[in-house]
Write a protein that holds these residues in place. Structure first.
Motif, PDB file in Angstrom:
ATOM      1  N   VAL A 261       0.876  -1.177   0.000  1.00  0.00           N
ATOM      2  CA  VAL A 261       0.000   0.000   0.000  1.00  0.00           C
ATOM      3  C   VAL A 261       0.910   1.222   0.000  1.00  0.00           C
ATOM      4  O   VAL A 261       1.730   1.398   0.894  1.00  0.00           O
ATOM      5  CB  VAL A 261      -0.922   0.011   1.233  1.00  0.00           C
ATOM      6  CG1 VAL A 261      -1.779   1.272   1.247  1.00  0.00           C
ATOM      7  CG2 VAL A 261      -1.811  -1.238   1.239  1.00  0.00           C
ATOM      8  N   MET A 286      -7.079   7.521  -3.942  1.00  0.00           N
ATOM      9  CA  MET A 286      -7.087   6.688  -2.740  1.00  0.00           C
ATOM     10  C   MET A 286      -7.722   5.334  -3.020  1.00  0.00           C
ATOM     11  O   MET A 286      -8.792   5.243  -3.636  1.00  0.00           O
ATOM     12  CB  MET A 286      -7.891   7.413  -1.647  1.00  0.00           C
ATOM     13  CG  MET A 286      -8.054   6.649  -0.361  1.00  0.00           C
ATOM     14  SD  MET A 286      -6.552   6.656   0.622  1.00  0.00           S
ATOM     15  CE  MET A 286      -7.028   5.546   1.939  1.00  0.00           C
ATOM     16  N   ASN A 287      -7.044   4.268  -2.624  1.00  0.00           N
ATOM     17  CA  ASN A 287      -7.517   2.890  -2.759  1.00  0.00           C
ATOM     18  C   ASN A 287      -7.562   2.390  -4.200  1.00  0.00           C
ATOM     19  O   ASN A 287      -8.062   1.286  -4.451  1.00  0.00           O
ATOM     20  CB  ASN A 287      -8.885   2.684  -2.091  1.00  0.00           C
ATOM     21  CG  ASN A 287      -8.781   2.610  -0.580  1.00  0.00           C
ATOM     22  OD1 ASN A 287      -7.839   2.034  -0.044  1.00  0.00           O
ATOM     23  ND2 ASN A 287      -9.730   3.206   0.112  1.00  0.00           N
ATOM     24  N   SER A 288      -7.053   3.176  -5.154  1.00  0.00           N
ATOM     25  CA  SER A 288      -7.009   2.662  -6.521  1.00  0.00           C
ATOM     26  C   SER A 288      -5.889   1.637  -6.633  1.00  0.00           C
ATOM     27  O   SER A 288      -4.818   1.791  -6.051  1.00  0.00           O
ATOM     28  CB  SER A 288      -6.783   3.806  -7.512  1.00  0.00           C
ATOM     29  OG  SER A 288      -5.559   4.472  -7.251  1.00  0.00           O
ATOM     30  N   ASP A 291      -5.424  -5.933  -4.760  1.00  0.00           N
ATOM     31  CA  ASP A 291      -4.981  -6.521  -3.503  1.00  0.00           C
ATOM     32  C   ASP A 291      -3.464  -6.574  -3.367  1.00  0.00           C
ATOM     33  O   ASP A 291      -2.945  -6.766  -2.264  1.00  0.00           O
ATOM     34  CB  ASP A 291      -5.546  -7.939  -3.352  1.00  0.00           C
ATOM     35  CG  ASP A 291      -7.057  -7.965  -3.263  1.00  0.00           C
ATOM     36  OD1 ASP A 291      -7.629  -6.910  -2.919  1.00  0.00           O
ATOM     37  OD2 ASP A 291      -7.655  -9.021  -3.542  1.00  0.00           O
ATOM     38  N   LYS A 294      -1.698  -0.916  -4.295  1.00  0.00           N
ATOM     39  CA  LYS A 294      -2.726   0.124  -4.345  1.00  0.00           C
ATOM     40  C   LYS A 294      -2.223   1.378  -3.635  1.00  0.00           C
ATOM     41  O   LYS A 294      -1.232   1.361  -2.897  1.00  0.00           O
ATOM     42  CB  LYS A 294      -4.024  -0.355  -3.709  1.00  0.00           C
ATOM     43  CG  LYS A 294      -3.995  -0.454  -2.190  1.00  0.00           C
ATOM     44  CD  LYS A 294      -5.399  -0.676  -1.630  1.00  0.00           C
ATOM     45  CE  LYS A 294      -5.414  -0.608  -0.101  1.00  0.00           C
ATOM     46  NZ  LYS A 294      -6.785  -0.673   0.443  1.00  0.00           N
ATOM     47  N   GLY A 296      -2.591   4.312  -0.873  1.00  0.00           N
ATOM     48  CA  GLY A 296      -3.152   4.521   0.449  1.00  0.00           C
ATOM     49  C   GLY A 296      -3.346   5.996   0.721  1.00  0.00           C
ATOM     50  O   GLY A 296      -3.957   6.712  -0.064  1.00  0.00           O
ATOM     51  N   TRP A 355      -8.960  11.323  -0.317  1.00  0.00           N
ATOM     52  CA  TRP A 355      -7.776  10.749   0.314  1.00  0.00           C
ATOM     53  C   TRP A 355      -7.913  10.697   1.835  1.00  0.00           C
ATOM     54  O   TRP A 355      -8.481  11.600   2.451  1.00  0.00           O
ATOM     55  CB  TRP A 355      -6.544  11.581  -0.027  1.00  0.00           C
ATOM     56  CG  TRP A 355      -6.095  11.470  -1.445  1.00  0.00           C
ATOM     57  CD1 TRP A 355      -6.445  12.272  -2.487  1.00  0.00           C
ATOM     58  CD2 TRP A 355      -5.202  10.488  -1.986  1.00  0.00           C
ATOM     59  NE1 TRP A 355      -5.833  11.859  -3.646  1.00  0.00           N
ATOM     60  CE2 TRP A 355      -5.063  10.764  -3.368  1.00  0.00           C
ATOM     61  CE3 TRP A 355      -4.503   9.413  -1.446  1.00  0.00           C
ATOM     62  CZ2 TRP A 355      -4.257   9.997  -4.211  1.00  0.00           C
ATOM     63  CZ3 TRP A 355      -3.694   8.644  -2.276  1.00  0.00           C
ATOM     64  CH2 TRP A 355      -3.572   8.931  -3.643  1.00  0.00           C
ATOM     65  N   GLN A 512      -5.477   0.624   6.454  1.00  0.00           N
ATOM     66  CA  GLN A 512      -5.263   0.542   5.011  1.00  0.00           C
ATOM     67  C   GLN A 512      -6.550   0.256   4.228  1.00  0.00           C
ATOM     68  O   GLN A 512      -6.488  -0.069   3.047  1.00  0.00           O
ATOM     69  CB  GLN A 512      -4.223  -0.538   4.713  1.00  0.00           C
ATOM     70  CG  GLN A 512      -2.846  -0.230   5.280  1.00  0.00           C
ATOM     71  CD  GLN A 512      -1.849  -1.339   5.014  1.00  0.00           C
ATOM     72  OE1 GLN A 512      -2.211  -2.470   4.674  1.00  0.00           O
ATOM     73  NE2 GLN A 512      -0.571  -1.035   5.140  1.00  0.00           N
ATOM     74  N   PHE A 513      -7.717   0.379   4.866  1.00  0.00           N
ATOM     75  CA  PHE A 513      -9.006   0.088   4.229  1.00  0.00           C
ATOM     76  C   PHE A 513      -9.017  -1.345   3.667  1.00  0.00           C
ATOM     77  O   PHE A 513      -9.553  -1.609   2.599  1.00  0.00           O
ATOM     78  CB  PHE A 513      -9.298   1.070   3.094  1.00  0.00           C
ATOM     79  CG  PHE A 513      -9.776   2.420   3.561  1.00  0.00           C
ATOM     80  CD1 PHE A 513     -11.137   2.688   3.662  1.00  0.00           C
ATOM     81  CD2 PHE A 513      -8.882   3.408   3.914  1.00  0.00           C
ATOM     82  CE1 PHE A 513     -11.590   3.927   4.100  1.00  0.00           C
ATOM     83  CE2 PHE A 513      -9.318   4.660   4.359  1.00  0.00           C
ATOM     84  CZ  PHE A 513     -10.670   4.914   4.448  1.00  0.00           C
ATOM     85  N   ALA A 514      -8.429  -2.274   4.419  1.00  0.00           N
ATOM     86  CA  ALA A 514      -8.308  -3.651   3.930  1.00  0.00           C
ATOM     87  C   ALA A 514      -8.841  -4.667   4.930  1.00  0.00           C
ATOM     88  O   ALA A 514      -8.603  -5.861   4.786  1.00  0.00           O
ATOM     89  CB  ALA A 514      -6.843  -3.963   3.614  1.00  0.00           C
TER      90      ALA A 514
END
Length: 564
Positions: A261, A286-288, A291, A294, A296, A355, A512-514
């Motif tokens: 990330v 952001m987040n583009s 897995d 990407k 962050g 972001w 990390q939005f994961a």
């Protein structure tokens, strides 16, 4: 008990991999421990007891591994490190141990013997907090090479010798650069210490002429070392335009050993109008990504470093700070890299583009500046959904922690500094002044989510690098709060083993939005796991730092752990 995701039930008796006869620490909501786990197509399909998993999931092509009682953890996540820089640090040879003036001088003499006269010698990054003398070197220490410009790299502070000062035209009349300081001796002459003033140096080459191919080889090697240490996901703390293509090329060639990330870093010293225009027009978001690779958070720097006296504190560094950091101003509180209002101005368009906002904030004063900016933006609309976060935030306070909780601001924290730098910092701030240094118990009790990281930047050895990237050292420090000298700093800030593990798994994934795809061993999530050589939950406390991965798994792909 068998835990099986209904949508995946059709995969029954056709698992690619089953681990059984072990202790599977799921780090789910209940922190349950199971015996076996099944994997299909890179995802976890079931977790439960041996008989149930083997009966429901094993097929003719299933690889079955008997763990013989060993423990399995979710793949560990380091929320903050610098792989590209670290990967080149020992590519052409091992680094020396630089723990004293004598060691620094020995290194300079050795380099002078093989470096053409007039060319730079760079002493690899280290900090005065880790030197025997507990003092920043000055130009005299580096004058052992009279025919070479020499630079001692301490990150936001550098020290150069007399030759370098003359070569670069730096004398008593040279004006300080914006937000920087040329430190002077009592006689008014520069003593070699340059605070946030490296831009004055001429002829330095940041990457020492490494080719793109060398950088690719080095980065892949470094990422493999992270994986061998038990890491399956990392957060690169500041990706530059030069570094982005390296990650992209490794991913295109299916050579990324761990998930990455990337943090988008911009230089806050640039004109605000330029930064705002770039933020508004950049294609990255952001987040583009996916897995494996990407984007962050968006990041700026608010201040410098606590190890070199440029962290922006709430109070002056005091008498020992003057010795340790080579300071001459008794009122010095460190350095703020931009006016407070500029952070709001630059953060606003990044917030508007979606972001997560983050900032390097070491000192308490810098933390306050960042939280002030978040409060200003929060008055426009809630900032909490963005998962914006403090980076490092070493010198906290009860008030700042409560502000962070109210705003929904998270914390990206590094345990190694308590272990390595705690003894020196205690001499600067006294024991009571260290009360809210790396305050994990206070974070958790207040409801502020901390994610564990290392800020690794130099060196290959996972335990001796600047800074160590061994996640089990981080876990041990969080649990014990012991320093390199064996003393415990404010034991009331210790946390449990379970909480420490969440810092490097579920909480780091959340930052990390994961959290929906990794961070725990649960059906439907990616099959990122690490098998270790002893029981993390019950082994003697001081053995936590000695834990070794024996197997690291990403999506059924198994690699051996390592001791380096």
């Amino acid at each position: 008990m068998l835990l099986l995701l209904p949508a995946l039930a059709s995969w029954g008796k056709d698992a690619d991999l089953i681990l059984h006869n072990g202790r599977i620490v799921t780090v789910d909501a209940g922190f349950t421990v199971r015996q076996a786990v099944a994997v299909k197509d890179g995802h976890i399909t079931a977790v439960g007891e041996d008989q149930a998993i083997l009966g429901a999931e094993r097929g003719p092509r299933t690889r079955v591994i008997d763990l013989a009682g060993r423990m399995v953890l979710p793949g560990l996540i380091d929320s903050h490190l610098h792989p590209c820089e670290a990967s080149l640090s020992e590519l052409r040879g091992p680094l020396p141990r630089l723990d004293s003036y004598a060691a620094i001088q020995k290194f300079v003499r050795e380099q002078a013997a093989v470096t053409p006269k007039g060319e730079w010698i760079v002493v690899p990054r280290t900090f005065p907090t880790r030197l025997l003398e507990l003092a920043m070197p000055t130009r005299e220490v580096l004058d052992v090479a009279g025919d070479h410009p020499v630079m001692f790299d301490a990150s936001y502070v550098v020290v150069v010798n007399t030759y370098a000062l003359k070569m670069c035209g730096i004398d008593r009349n040279t004006p300080d650069p914006p937000r920087g300081v040329i430190v002077k001796s009592p006689d008014g002459e520069p003593n070699g210490i340059l605070r946030n003033a490296k831009s004055l140096l001429k002829g330095l080459k940041s990457t020492a002429g490494f080719t793109v191919e060398e950088k690719l080889v080095a980065l892949e090697k470094m990422l493999n070392m992270y994986r061998a240490a038990g890491l399956t996901s990392i957060g690169d703390g500041a990706v530059t335009e030069e570094e982005l293509p390296l990650y992209q090329k490794l991913k295109a060639a299916n050579k990324l050993p761990v998930r990455v990330v990337m943090t988008w870093w911009v230089d806050i010293a640039r004109p605000a109008e330029d930064l705002i225009a770039e933020i508004k027009t950049t294609p990255q978001a952001m987040n583009s990504g996916d897995d494996w690779l990407k984007w962050g958070a968006f990041k700026v720097n608010v201040d410098g470093g606590m190890t070199i006296g440029t962290a922006y504190q709430r109070q002056p560094y005091g008498p020992f700070g003057r010795q340790l950091y080579g300071q001459t101003d008794p009122t010095n509180r460190g350095q703020l890299f931009a006016p407070p209002e500029k952070y709001v101005e630059v953060f606003r368009p990044a917030r508007d583009k979606g972001w997560a906002l983050s900032a390097h904030c070491q000192g308490g004063g810098a933390i306050d500046v960042f939280l002030d900016a978040m409060e200003a933006l929060n008055r426009e609309r809630p900032i909490a959904p963005s998962r914006s976060h403090l980076i490092h935030a070493s010198f906290q306070s009860t008030e700042a922690i409560q502000r962070a909780k109210k705003l929904g601001v998270l914390a990206d924290v590094q345990a190694a500094w308590l272990y390595l730098d705690g003894p020196a910092l205690e001499k600067v701030f006294a024991y009571d002044g260290m009360r809210y240094f790396f305050p994990l118990r206070s974070y958790i009790d207040a409801g502020v989510v901390p994610a564990g990281g290392s800020d690794h930047m130099i060196g290959y050895d996972k335990n001796k690098a600047v800074n160590p990237y061994n996640p089990f050292m981080g876990l041990w420090t969080a649990v014990t709060r012991k320093t390199a000298r064996g003393n415990v700093v404010h034991p009331e800030e210790r946390i449990t083993r379970e909480e420490a593990l969440r810092m490097y798994t579920t909480w780091a994934a959340y930052l990390q939005f994961a959290e929906k795809i990794r961070g725990s061993i649960e059906p439907g999530k990616l099959a990122d796991m690490v098998v270790i050589d002893r029981d993390y939950l019950t082994c003697p406390e001081d053995q936590i730092r000695e834990i070794q991965p024996t197997m690291v798994i990403l999506e059924s792909n198994i690699a051996d752990g390592g001791t380096r």
